[in-house]
Design a protein around this motif. Structure first.
Motif, PDB file in Angstrom:
ATOM      1  N   LYS A 213       0.823  -1.166   0.065  1.00 34.86           N
ATOM      2  CA  LYS A 213       0.096   0.057   0.175  1.00 34.86           C
ATOM      3  C   LYS A 213       0.857   1.317  -0.049  1.00 34.86           C
ATOM      4  N   GLY A 217       1.088   4.076  -2.795  1.00 36.94           N
ATOM      5  CA  GLY A 217       0.732   5.407  -2.809  1.00 36.94           C
ATOM      6  C   GLY A 217       1.954   6.308  -3.194  1.00 36.94           C
ATOM      7  N   ALA A 270      -2.703  12.385  -0.161  1.00 40.32           N
ATOM      8  CA  ALA A 270      -3.520  11.488  -0.811  1.00 40.32           C
ATOM      9  C   ALA A 270      -4.408  12.316  -2.013  1.00 40.32           C
ATOM     10  N   SER A 273      -1.800  11.966  -4.713  1.00 38.64           N
ATOM     11  CA  SER A 273      -1.976  10.604  -5.179  1.00 38.64           C
ATOM     12  C   SER A 273      -3.353  10.379  -5.882  1.00 38.64           C
TER      13      SER A 273
END
Length: 311
Positions: A213, A217, A270, A273
């Motif tokens: 993960k 990311g 995030a 991303s």
């Protein structure tokens, strides 16, 4: 950061003030951000498309709002301890981790022994800020004497900050395992990875999943930065890189690099991303699964068994 981007979008002095206030509150909770305002000030100067006077005004309201939040506690420390500083912890952390790590590596002794040796070199004082200053100066003397080791430890600390190497501790807390794990942010990266590998099968599986993960990311984050730069939307990429560098170096330079220190940055990462993931998702969304076929295929491509076009 959210208030900053809102301020830039609306060109609002009220939101620049809000950004300064929120940064001040954040700094009172975690003093690591006490110099982060300089990053935001540079971002303001780059982001605002206005006259020089308007830029100076935006910087001024942000800075004043930030300082006003911090001023009461700084005044308290000045009155009680004679030091206009926000906290005295930086000298303690620098000695306990960076200086101790340097002494431990250079003299071949344990971190505990290194810390005891360093503590014996300090003068006695009841003032926490004077003690912090002595610890910082002692750390600086070892850094000057071992520049290559300091650079290596700093780089390793930055890597630890963004590699999530404290996850074996998280796993033990989540799974409520009986074995107690005492994670030391000063230990070398390879030892921290061994803590995961040497644990139970469950730990190893979760560790691999978390690593996948994390790696995914980071890849999407880099893709997002590249796409934003190609679109000439440079403020967000510059702010993300500067923010990552600030927190990574702030933690790495004092030898306490750890994944938990950059957790507050995850929402910002995030967003970028997501920008990197969008083109990949669009490509996947063009693939349709149809009954009677094996596998995915691009939408619109004629396959065996489809009715002839126009018929």
């Amino acid at each position: 950061i959210w208030a900053f981007f809102t301020a830039v979008k609306a060109n609002s002095l009220l939101w620049f003030t809000s950004s300064g206030i929120l940064l001040g509150v954040t700094t009172m909770v975690r003093p690591t951000t006490q110099f982060y305002g300089s990053v935001i000030i540079v971002a303001i100067l780059l982001a605002i498309h206005a006259t020089g006077r308007r830029k100076i005004l935006a910087v001024a309201v942000f800075a004043v709002a930030n300082i006003l939040v911090l001023a009461p506690w700084i005044g308290h420390n000045l009155d009680k301890h004679g030091s206009p500083q926000l906290t005295s912890i930086q000298g303690h952390i620098a000695m306990e981790f960076m200086a101790a790590d340097i002494v431990s590596s250079s003299e071949g002794i344990s971190l505990t022994e290194a810390r005891e040796q360093l503590a014996s070199e300090l003068p006695e004082t009841d003032n926490p800020f004077d003690l912090s200053k002595e610890k910082a100066e002692l750390t600086a003397s070892y850094v000057v004497g071992n520049p290559i080791l300091f650079a290596r430890k700093t780089i390793e600390g930055v890597v630890r900050s963004y590699a999530g190497t404290g996850q074996h501790i998280v796993i033990h807390e989540v799974l409520q395992l009986d074995e107690q794990i005492d994670g030391d942010p000063g230990e070398i990266l390879s030892d921290r990875i061994k803590n995961v590998i040497a644990g139970s099968v469950t730990e190893l599986i979760i560790g691999v999943l978390l690593f996948g993960k994390m790696l995914g990311g980071h890849i999407l984050l880099v893709l997002g930065l590249i796409l934003l730069m190609r679109r000439r939307e440079r403020v967000l990429p510059v702010l993300v890189v500067a923010t990552a560098a600030y927190f990574g170096l702030a933690a790495g330079a004092i030898g306490i690099g750890d994944g938990r220190l950059v957790v507050p940055l995850m929402p910002l990462f995030a967003v970028v991303s997501g920008v990197g993931a969008a083109p990949l998702w669009e490509r996947v969304s063009r693939m349709k699964w149809r009954s009677g076929t094996v596998g995915w295929h691009p939408a619109g491509r004629r396959r065996a068994g489809d009715p002839p076009s126009g018929g």
